[in-house]
Design a protein around this motif. Structure first.
Motif, PDB file in Angstrom:
ATOM      1  N   VAL A 103       0.841  -1.193   0.000  1.00 45.43           N
ATOM      2  CA  VAL A 103       0.000   0.000   0.000  1.00 45.43           C
ATOM      3  C   VAL A 103       0.878   1.245   0.000  1.00 45.43           C
ATOM      4  O   VAL A 103       0.626   2.202  -0.721  1.00 45.43           O
ATOM      5  CB  VAL A 103      -0.946  -0.013   1.214  1.00 45.43           C
ATOM      6  N   THR A 104       1.916   1.221   0.812  1.00 43.13           N
ATOM      7  CA  THR A 104       2.855   2.329   0.864  1.00 43.13           C
ATOM      8  C   THR A 104       4.168   1.873   0.249  1.00 43.13           C
ATOM      9  O   THR A 104       4.550   0.721   0.358  1.00 43.13           O
ATOM     10  CB  THR A 104       3.109   2.792   2.311  1.00 43.13           C
ATOM     11  N   GLU A 105       4.855   2.775  -0.368  1.00 39.30           N
ATOM     12  CA  GLU A 105       6.120   2.459  -1.033  1.00 39.30           C
ATOM     13  C   GLU A 105       7.323   2.972  -0.253  1.00 39.30           C
ATOM     14  O   GLU A 105       8.347   3.261  -0.842  1.00 39.30           O
ATOM     15  CB  GLU A 105       6.125   3.058  -2.444  1.00 39.30           C
ATOM     16  N   ASN A 106       7.190   3.116   1.050  1.00 37.92           N
ATOM     17  CA  ASN A 106       8.306   3.605   1.861  1.00 37.92           C
ATOM     18  C   ASN A 106       9.448   2.611   1.816  1.00 37.92           C
ATOM     19  O   ASN A 106       9.253   1.424   1.983  1.00 37.92           O
ATOM     20  CB  ASN A 106       7.866   3.812   3.313  1.00 37.92           C
ATOM     21  N   ARG A 107      10.634   3.119   1.587  1.00 33.74           N
ATOM     22  CA  ARG A 107      11.825   2.282   1.552  1.00 33.74           C
ATOM     23  C   ARG A 107      12.878   2.877   2.455  1.00 33.74           C
ATOM     24  O   ARG A 107      12.812   4.025   2.816  1.00 33.74           O
ATOM     25  CB  ARG A 107      12.398   2.233   0.145  1.00 33.74           C
ATOM     26  N   GLY A 108      13.847   2.069   2.751  1.00 35.01           N
ATOM     27  CA  GLY A 108      14.979   2.550   3.524  1.00 35.01           C
ATOM     28  C   GLY A 108      14.851   2.230   4.999  1.00 35.01           C
ATOM     29  O   GLY A 108      13.843   1.739   5.479  1.00 35.01           O
ATOM     30  N   ARG A 109      15.900   2.535   5.685  1.00 30.88           N
ATOM     31  CA  ARG A 109      15.977   2.234   7.109  1.00 30.88           C
ATOM     32  C   ARG A 109      14.985   3.097   7.894  1.00 30.88           C
ATOM     33  O   ARG A 109      14.898   4.296   7.702  1.00 30.88           O
ATOM     34  CB  ARG A 109      17.392   2.504   7.606  1.00 30.88           C
ATOM     35  N   GLY A 110      14.220   2.454   8.754  1.00 31.17           N
ATOM     36  CA  GLY A 110      13.284   3.172   9.610  1.00 31.17           C
ATOM     37  C   GLY A 110      11.934   3.456   8.979  1.00 31.17           C
ATOM     38  O   GLY A 110      11.024   3.917   9.633  1.00 31.17           O
ATOM     39  N   ARG A 111      11.777   3.170   7.711  1.00 29.19           N
ATOM     40  CA  ARG A 111      10.491   3.385   7.045  1.00 29.19           C
ATOM     41  C   ARG A 111       9.720   2.067   7.042  1.00 29.19           C
ATOM     42  O   ARG A 111      10.283   1.009   6.824  1.00 29.19           O
ATOM     43  CB  ARG A 111      10.695   3.868   5.634  1.00 29.19           C
ATOM     44  N   ILE A 112       8.432   2.150   7.269  1.00 28.61           N
ATOM     45  CA  ILE A 112       7.613   0.951   7.374  1.00 28.61           C
ATOM     46  C   ILE A 112       6.713   0.838   6.151  1.00 28.61           C
ATOM     47  O   ILE A 112       5.941   1.735   5.855  1.00 28.61           O
ATOM     48  CB  ILE A 112       6.759   0.985   8.665  1.00 28.61           C
ATOM     49  N   ARG A 113       6.848  -0.279   5.447  1.00 33.46           N
ATOM     50  CA  ARG A 113       5.990  -0.574   4.311  1.00 33.46           C
ATOM     51  C   ARG A 113       4.737  -1.255   4.835  1.00 33.46           C
ATOM     52  O   ARG A 113       4.827  -2.150   5.671  1.00 33.46           O
ATOM     53  CB  ARG A 113       6.711  -1.533   3.371  1.00 33.46           C
ATOM     54  N   LEU A 114       3.560  -0.886   4.336  1.00 32.46           N
ATOM     55  CA  LEU A 114       2.309  -1.486   4.782  1.00 32.46           C
ATOM     56  C   LEU A 114       1.633  -2.242   3.649  1.00 32.46           C
ATOM     57  O   LEU A 114       1.724  -1.856   2.491  1.00 32.46           O
ATOM     58  CB  LEU A 114       1.363  -0.406   5.311  1.00 32.46           C
ATOM     59  N   CYS A 115       0.956  -3.326   4.016  1.00 35.11           N
ATOM     60  CA  CYS A 115       0.206  -4.134   3.067  1.00 35.11           C
ATOM     61  C   CYS A 115      -1.222  -4.265   3.564  1.00 35.11           C
ATOM     62  O   CYS A 115      -1.491  -4.120   4.747  1.00 35.11           O
ATOM     63  CB  CYS A 115       0.812  -5.523   2.961  1.00 35.11           C
ATOM     64  N   ASP A 116      -2.137  -4.585   2.653  1.00 40.22           N
ATOM     65  CA  ASP A 116      -3.523  -4.796   3.062  1.00 40.22           C
ATOM     66  C   ASP A 116      -3.795  -6.295   3.185  1.00 40.22           C
ATOM     67  O   ASP A 116      -2.909  -7.123   2.987  1.00 40.22           O
ATOM     68  CB  ASP A 116      -4.494  -4.115   2.104  1.00 40.22           C
ATOM     69  N   ALA A 117      -5.036  -6.644   3.510  1.00 43.25           N
ATOM     70  CA  ALA A 117      -5.390  -8.038   3.762  1.00 43.25           C
ATOM     71  C   ALA A 117      -5.273  -8.895   2.506  1.00 43.25           C
ATOM     72  O   ALA A 117      -4.926 -10.077   2.582  1.00 43.25           O
ATOM     73  CB  ALA A 117      -6.804  -8.118   4.330  1.00 43.25           C
ATOM     74  N   ILE A 118      -5.549  -8.328   1.334  1.00 43.69           N
ATOM     75  CA  ILE A 118      -5.454  -9.100   0.087  1.00 43.69           C
ATOM     76  C   ILE A 118      -4.015  -9.517  -0.173  1.00 43.69           C
ATOM     77  O   ILE A 118      -3.741 -10.665  -0.536  1.00 43.69           O
ATOM     78  CB  ILE A 118      -6.024  -8.282  -1.088  1.00 43.69           C
ATOM     79  N   VAL A 119      -3.090  -8.600   0.026  1.00 40.27           N
ATOM     80  CA  VAL A 119      -1.666  -8.916  -0.163  1.00 40.27           C
ATOM     81  C   VAL A 119      -1.211  -9.934   0.881  1.00 40.27           C
ATOM     82  O   VAL A 119      -0.438 -10.844   0.580  1.00 40.27           O
ATOM     83  CB  VAL A 119      -0.816  -7.628  -0.092  1.00 40.27           C
ATOM     84  N   PHE A 120      -1.730  -9.808   2.090  1.00 39.40           N
ATOM     85  CA  PHE A 120      -1.403 -10.752   3.153  1.00 39.40           C
ATOM     86  C   PHE A 120      -1.839 -12.167   2.765  1.00 39.40           C
ATOM     87  O   PHE A 120      -1.078 -13.130   2.901  1.00 39.40           O
ATOM     88  CB  PHE A 120      -2.083 -10.310   4.454  1.00 39.40           C
ATOM     89  N   LYS A 121      -3.051 -12.301   2.251  1.00 43.17           N
ATOM     90  CA  LYS A 121      -3.549 -13.616   1.828  1.00 43.17           C
ATOM     91  C   LYS A 121      -2.756 -14.146   0.649  1.00 43.17           C
ATOM     92  O   LYS A 121      -2.453 -15.338   0.580  1.00 43.17           O
ATOM     93  CB  LYS A 121      -5.028 -13.522   1.467  1.00 43.17           C
ATOM     94  N   ARG A 122      -2.422 -13.281  -0.295  1.00 40.03           N
ATOM     95  CA  ARG A 122      -1.633 -13.697  -1.452  1.00 40.03           C
ATOM     96  C   ARG A 122      -0.258 -14.193  -1.006  1.00 40.03           C
ATOM     97  O   ARG A 122       0.251 -15.189  -1.517  1.00 40.03           O
ATOM     98  CB  ARG A 122      -1.497 -12.538  -2.430  1.00 40.03           C
ATOM     99  N   ALA A 123       0.350 -13.507  -0.047  1.00 39.23           N
ATOM    100  CA  ALA A 123       1.662 -13.930   0.460  1.00 39.23           C
ATOM    101  C   ALA A 123       1.573 -15.285   1.154  1.00 39.23           C
ATOM    102  O   ALA A 123       2.499 -16.101   1.052  1.00 39.23           O
ATOM    103  CB  ALA A 123       2.208 -12.879   1.426  1.00 39.23           C
ATOM    104  N   THR A 124       0.453 -15.553   1.816  1.00 40.68           N
ATOM    105  CA  THR A 124       0.260 -16.849   2.461  1.00 40.68           C
ATOM    106  C   THR A 124       0.189 -17.962   1.424  1.00 40.68           C
ATOM    107  O   THR A 124       0.783 -19.031   1.591  1.00 40.68           O
ATOM    108  CB  THR A 124      -1.026 -16.830   3.306  1.00 40.68           C
TER     109      THR A 124
END
Length: 87
Positions: A43-64
């Motif tokens: 959902v977010t494209e934050n990169r680098g040290r200290g930045r938190i990338r977020l995913c939604d439930a659909i991506v979570f299920k796909r990763a599973t």
């Protein structure tokens, strides 16, 4: 780990990279490779040290699904393509 912050994110269907890695059994390197391949999109494209990338439930299920297919013996790239085509 900030417990209240985690609960707030879970209620909003937002999961961090660490949440995905812990729950699916994928390694951090495998998770980053899936992002690079385009099999999952955050959902977010934050990169680098200290930045938190977020995913939604659909991506979570796909990763599973990807993690399960990978454990069976498919490569990450093939697992990602199969999971991306599933409804």
């Amino acid at each position: 780990m900030n417990f209240n912050g985690a609960l707030r994110r879970y209620r909003e269907d937002r999961f961090t990279d660490l949440d995905i890695v812990r729950c699916t059994g994928l390694s951090v390197r495998a998770w980053r490779e899936l992002i690079k391949l385009g099999s999952v999109r955050t959902v977010t494209e934050n990169r680098g040290r200290g930045r938190i990338r977020l995913c939604d439930a659909i991506v979570f299920k796909r990763a599973t699904v990807i993690a399960a297919l990978n454990r069976v013996g498919f490569s990450l790239a093939v697992s990602g393509q199969i999971a991306y085509c599933l409804p």
